[in-house]
Design an enzyme around this catalytic site. Structure first.
Site, short mmCIF file in Angstrom:
data_model
loop_
_atom_site.label_atom_id
_atom_site.label_comp_id
_atom_site.label_asym_id
_atom_site.label_seq_id
_atom_site.Cartn_x
_atom_site.Cartn_y
_atom_site.Cartn_z
N GLU A 1 7.85 -21.92 7.71
CA GLU A 1 8.29 -21.11 8.86
C GLU A 1 9.45 -21.75 9.61
O GLU A 1 10.16 -21.08 10.37
CB GLU A 1 7.13 -20.86 9.81
CG GLU A 1 6.69 -22.06 10.61
CD GLU A 1 5.67 -21.68 11.67
OE1 GLU A 1 5.95 -21.95 12.85
OE2 GLU A 1 4.62 -21.10 11.33
N GLU B 1 0.81 -1.22 0.00
CA GLU B 1 0.00 0.00 0.00
C GLU B 1 0.84 1.27 0.00
O GLU B 1 0.31 2.37 -0.21
CB GLU B 1 -0.93 0.01 1.22
CG GLU B 1 -2.08 -0.99 1.16
CD GLU B 1 -3.07 -0.69 0.04
OE1 GLU B 1 -3.17 0.48 -0.36
OE2 GLU B 1 -3.73 -1.63 -0.44
#
Length: 306
Positions: A114, A83
């Site tokens: 992970e 953004e």
């Protein structure tokens, strides 16, 4: 630190009966827990401020802001990073979001990614991390191997390292320059850190990216003057911002925006300073993009000419 020791993996005593409640009461329980998140973030504002104040000088020297996380944490980093270009008009490479497992993990969970310590390191090697960069490792538990691997490599390179965790973890203090730990408590559903922990991470990253961009001159008053007006909604927003900043008439605003190719910052300075485009551009360059500073420079230049 074992799983049982993590606050975010605890069993929430306030939601033990959530599976037997009416829909409204169930949602009230969730909402009650969510209310705790901004209060937890408020407690770590000094650490967030320290992070911003240490990131900005590095970015002014050409450094980047890099978010690294796995699962929900990685996706939240990517969301905030993606953004920044439309909101603040920055290059897509200035704020970067990296997720364990690569881009395919954005839509589809790759839970094993992970655990890849070396993967965290390699992903930073792949983007040519330098000592000018700032790396924020995002992890609800504070012990995700992928994130720890990334932070450890960032520390080796000399980059600024920031830990955004929802648990205290003293084991990483030697590789983290700034620790941000909003403690949100056990989740509504035990271990579902996409909920309160994820919300806290989103709030903190919003504060960091917004604070950094304000200090880089991307905001005038509270207007996002470097937005990219790439569609009609954003062009309308651009016109409104120039109107709010200058009080000028619609026809002048439209003419100046067209002349500047909808560069809001330049248009505001041209109107407020009553100057031509070339002079406004020069003043903005001298002021490193800060409109308020450019206006001060204009006044100094005029005084010097008298």
């Amino acid at each position: 630190m074992t799983l049982e020791e993590l606050i975010t993996e605890g069993r929430n005593p306030n939601t033990m009966d959530i599976d037997r409640l009416s829909t409204v009461d169930m949602l009230k329980k969730i909402n009650e827990e969510d209310k705790k998140v901004p209060l937890a973030v408020e407690k770590v504002i000094p650490s967030i401020a320290e992070a911003i104040d240490r990131i900005v000088p590095r970015m002014k020297k050409g450094g980047r802001l890099i978010y690294v996380g796995a699962g929900t944490s990685g996706r939240i980093g990517i969301l905030d990073a993606s953004e920044c270009p439309p909101t603040f008009g920055v290059d897509p490479g200035l704020v970067v979001g990296i997720i364990a497992g690569g881009d395919s993990a954005i839509r589809n969970a790759i839970e094993s990614a992970e655990d890849d310590v070396e993967g965290g390191r390699q992903d930073l090697v792949n983007i040519n991390l330098t000592e000018r960069d700032s790396v924020i490792g995002i992890s609800a538990s504070g012990r995700t191997p992928y994130v720890i691997g990334a932070l450890r490599y960032a520390k080796e390179v000399g980059a600024l390292t920031i830990g955004l965790f929802c648990n205290e973890n003293k084991n990483v203090e030697n590789i983290v320059d700034v620790m941000i730990t909003p403690i949100v408590g056990p989740e509504v559903i035990m271990g579902s850190t996409r909920m309160k922990a994820g919300t806290a991470q989103k709030l903190v990253l919003n504060m960091i990216s917004t604070g950094v961009m304000i200090k880089l001159g991307k905001v005038y008053s509270n207007l996002m003057v470097d937005l990219q007006a790439s569609n009609e909604k954003l062009r309308e927003r651009a016109r409104r911002m120039v109107k709010l900043a200058t009080g000028a008439k619609e026809d002048l605003i439209e003419r100046v925006l067209n002349e500047t190719n909808y560069n809001v910052k330049l248009a505001i300075l041209m109107i407020v300073g009553d100057m031509e485009k070339e002079k406004a551009q020069k003043l903005l360059e001298m002021a490193d993009g800060y409109i308020a500073e450019a206006i001060k420079l204009k006044d100094l230049v005029l005084q010097g000419e008298e």
